[in-house]
Design a protein around this motif. Sequence first.
Motif, PDB file in Angstrom:
ATOM      1  N   VAL A 261       0.856  -1.497   0.411  1.00 24.76           N
ATOM      2  CA  VAL A 261       0.272   0.274   0.100  1.00 24.76           C
ATOM      3  C   VAL A 261       0.615   1.194  -0.106  1.00 24.76           C
ATOM      4  CG1 VAL A 261      -1.744   1.377   1.171  1.00 24.76           C
ATOM      5  CG2 VAL A 261      -1.753  -1.293   1.494  1.00 24.76           C
ATOM      6  N   LEU A 262       0.445   2.032  -0.979  1.00 26.26           N
ATOM      7  CA  LEU A 262       1.527   3.358  -1.407  1.00 26.26           C
ATOM      8  C   LEU A 262       0.197   4.513  -0.568  1.00 26.26           C
ATOM      9  CD1 LEU A 262       3.320   4.881  -3.348  1.00 26.26           C
ATOM     10  CD2 LEU A 262       2.168   6.333  -2.943  1.00 26.26           C
ATOM     11  N   LEU A 263       0.956   4.903   0.858  1.00 23.56           N
ATOM     12  CA  LEU A 263       0.308   6.239   1.591  1.00 23.56           C
ATOM     13  C   LEU A 263       1.216   7.849   0.843  1.00 23.56           C
ATOM     14  CD1 LEU A 263      -2.039   6.415   3.924  1.00 23.56           C
ATOM     15  CD2 LEU A 263       0.349   8.017   4.723  1.00 23.56           C
ATOM     16  N   GLY A 264       0.226   8.816   0.859  1.00 19.20           N
ATOM     17  CA  GLY A 264       0.390  10.199   0.124  1.00 19.20           C
ATOM     18  C   GLY A 264      -1.089  11.042   0.422  1.00 19.20           C
ATOM     19  N   GLN A 310       2.049  -6.693   3.777  1.00 20.10           N
ATOM     20  CA  GLN A 310       3.119  -6.597   3.957  1.00 20.10           C
ATOM     21  C   GLN A 310       3.845  -5.334   3.991  1.00 20.10           C
ATOM     22  OE1 GLN A 310       3.051  -9.782   1.590  1.00 20.10           O
ATOM     23  NE2 GLN A 310       1.445 -10.984   2.847  1.00 20.10           N
ATOM     24  N   ARG A 311       3.935  -4.762   2.369  1.00 21.89           N
ATOM     25  CA  ARG A 311       4.610  -3.495   2.615  1.00 21.89           C
ATOM     26  C   ARG A 311       3.821  -1.922   2.245  1.00 21.89           C
ATOM     27  NH1 ARG A 311       6.904  -2.615  -2.804  1.00 21.89           N
ATOM     28  NH2 ARG A 311       8.220  -0.410  -2.458  1.00 21.89           N
ATOM     29  N   ILE A 312       4.507  -0.883   2.893  1.00 22.14           N
ATOM     30  CA  ILE A 312       4.075  -0.181   3.185  1.00 22.14           C
ATOM     31  C   ILE A 312       4.739   1.075   2.743  1.00 22.14           C
ATOM     32  CG2 ILE A 312       2.661   1.912   4.697  1.00 22.14           C
ATOM     33  CD1 ILE A 312       2.370  -0.482   7.255  1.00 22.14           C
ATOM     34  N   VAL A 313       4.246   2.294   1.740  1.00 20.93           N
ATOM     35  CA  VAL A 313       4.858   3.200   1.566  1.00 20.93           C
ATOM     36  C   VAL A 313       4.802   4.432   1.400  1.00 20.93           C
ATOM     37  CG1 VAL A 313       6.759   3.617  -0.225  1.00 20.93           C
ATOM     38  CG2 VAL A 313       6.408   1.549  -0.482  1.00 20.93           C
ATOM     39  N   VAL A 314       5.452   5.231   2.177  1.00 22.32           N
ATOM     40  CA  VAL A 314       5.172   6.233   2.239  1.00 22.32           C
ATOM     41  C   VAL A 314       5.604   7.606   1.263  1.00 22.32           C
ATOM     42  CG1 VAL A 314       5.179   8.367   3.926  1.00 22.32           C
ATOM     43  CG2 VAL A 314       4.271   5.992   4.704  1.00 22.32           C
ATOM     44  N   LEU A 315       5.222   8.042   0.599  1.00 20.22           N
ATOM     45  CA  LEU A 315       5.395   9.036  -0.539  1.00 20.22           C
ATOM     46  C   LEU A 315       4.817  10.450   0.005  1.00 20.22           C
ATOM     47  CD1 LEU A 315       7.007   9.611  -3.575  1.00 20.22           C
ATOM     48  CD2 LEU A 315       4.597   9.378  -4.384  1.00 20.22           C
ATOM     49  N   VAL A 364       8.602   3.629  -7.472  1.00 26.34           N
ATOM     50  CA  VAL A 364       8.496   3.793  -6.079  1.00 26.34           C
ATOM     51  C   VAL A 364       7.898   2.431  -5.697  1.00 26.34           C
ATOM     52  CG1 VAL A 364       7.162   4.682  -4.389  1.00 26.34           C
ATOM     53  CG2 VAL A 364       8.866   6.319  -5.627  1.00 26.34           C
ATOM     54  N   PHE A 365       6.627   2.498  -6.478  1.00 29.90           N
ATOM     55  CA  PHE A 365       5.777   0.684  -5.925  1.00 29.90           C
ATOM     56  C   PHE A 365       7.206  -0.172  -6.315  1.00 29.90           C
ATOM     57  CE2 PHE A 365       1.443   2.239  -6.114  1.00 29.90           C
ATOM     58  CZ  PHE A 365       0.551   2.113  -5.589  1.00 29.90           C
TER      59      PHE A 365
END
Lengths: 395, 189
Positions: A261-264, A310-315, A364-365
């Motif tokens: 999941v990408l958070l922004g 499982q995977r958290i990405v903050v942009l 980024v993903f």
Amino acid sequence: MKKLLEGSQAVAEAVRLCRPQVVAAYPITPQTHIIERLAQQVANGELEAEFINAESEFGAASIVLGAVAAGARAFTATASQGLLLMTEVLYNIAGLRLPVVMVCANRAVGAPINIFSDHQDSMAVRDAGWIQLYVESNQEAVDTLIQAYRIAEVCGLPVMVCMDGFLLTHTFEPVDLPTQVMVDNFLPPFHFSRTLAPSRPMTLGGGSEPENYQEFRMAQFEAMENARAVIEAFDAEFDDQFGRAHGGLLQAYRLHGAQTVLLGMGSLMGAVRDVVDKLRDQGQAVGALRLRCFRPFPAQALTQYLSGVQRIVVLEKAISIGAGGIVAAELRAALHQAGNMTPVESVIGGLGGRDLTPEVIETVFQETPLNEKGATFRFAPNHVMPDETDRGDCL
Amino acid sequence: MLIFREIRFHGRGGQGTVSAAALMALAAFEDGFESQAFPKFGSERRGAPVEAYVRISSTIIRAHNQVYTPDAVVIQDAGLLRSEPLLRGLKRGGLIVLNSEQNPSREDDNFRWICLPASQIGERHLGRPLPNTVLLGALAASTEWVSLGALEEAVTNHLASKGETLVNANIAALREGYGFITHAEEVMV
């Protein structure tokens, strides 16, 4: 009915529909078109308000402070250095518990001077005591502005509507402007219970001692805690009346079964959703989460949404020099507090207007963690132009 | 069928480049498409190179990024070709609408060039050498991406505050730009 409107114009129309009695501002790119349009409306008689062209942003913020203290609904808008020049007054507006609404047309902060969009300006005043709502589109800017007055006036807290400069303020896109009747039904007239009036003398903003200062801060904090439910409730009520909602605190996109999941925040999330669709079509379990409300920070809702991911990405489009990603740090704290030890990948990009294109977002993903040992974040890669021949001189 | 088109407008500050992009997006919206228009973000100065972009789509446009690989490029001042890489990213087979008195319309290996003396035509209608609505007419005629009627509607609404005389002059300029292409095609047939 939908119309194709420039973001600034759409927001100015939304402000008019909220019937502010005082508008004060100092022009700064990229906020200028909002204020120009409001000045025009006042001059044309479309908006019955006192328009005050202030001598500085410090003055503009002080004017709306005074106007609300005197019982008027007020509006201002600024960006970048202008917002920073307001800083002292922003703390005072919040501390005095005045429901001011402002638009921050998000722009980078100098030096070096840069007029393009990132989130450094509003992030720099994140602790001032203002509710901060970040919008993705011009439609959301309009709707959020209308919600903002109701939230501010019910919570007794100022609200900053953060819309990306240029990317939204200068972009023409379809917007459904509500009618005056609809807005009047949603937003009752402003009655300030602590209005300063000679007939009822009282003090607003008196001094405080070590014995009670902390209690004032505590009360502010509690009001901010309580604002979460109000923000959600009014977005839902707005949906009932206008047929549009924007996620309340957080807007989830294709989170079902998402492993990454990408958070922004803000307008970059439109491209993020396009990328999520593309990757989902390829069979990748990805989703997006848009942080609409940064203050109050929706720690609980975030941990719920991200549970099992499982995977958290903050942009994010701001940086805390000496620490790293700001949203990422707060998310790590929230997850940790809830006993969720999933690492948060922090990616910083889009600073000073650098374009976070779908291609960049896709990288980024896909990209995996940090290359530098001990680093808490990485920068997003740059957009790479497709191959092309030199066609510089065609004549 | 999914339709997604991107157009880049080049001009100089004061030539109505940003307005041209807005008018194109308004016309597409009028025709029932989703559309978006935005300037190259920066400080506007009269005479300095200006860029503006349009997206036209059959589905909702969510992204707010710059345009990198346009389907068409509209050039309001041919002199800019000597100072800037105006065709960068233009898709193979893409269209160039160029304001030029000297260059003939043609097709080369990569692109289709539509050339017309838009400043002259504009001056005749507007009293000033403004090429923007003339070029929009030519763009509409050579692509059929938007209808002439929708462009007229866009000009009428967008320029309403500037008065009827200016609206009518721009509509006349638009129609001449449109006719310049359709007439040329008839002659070629």
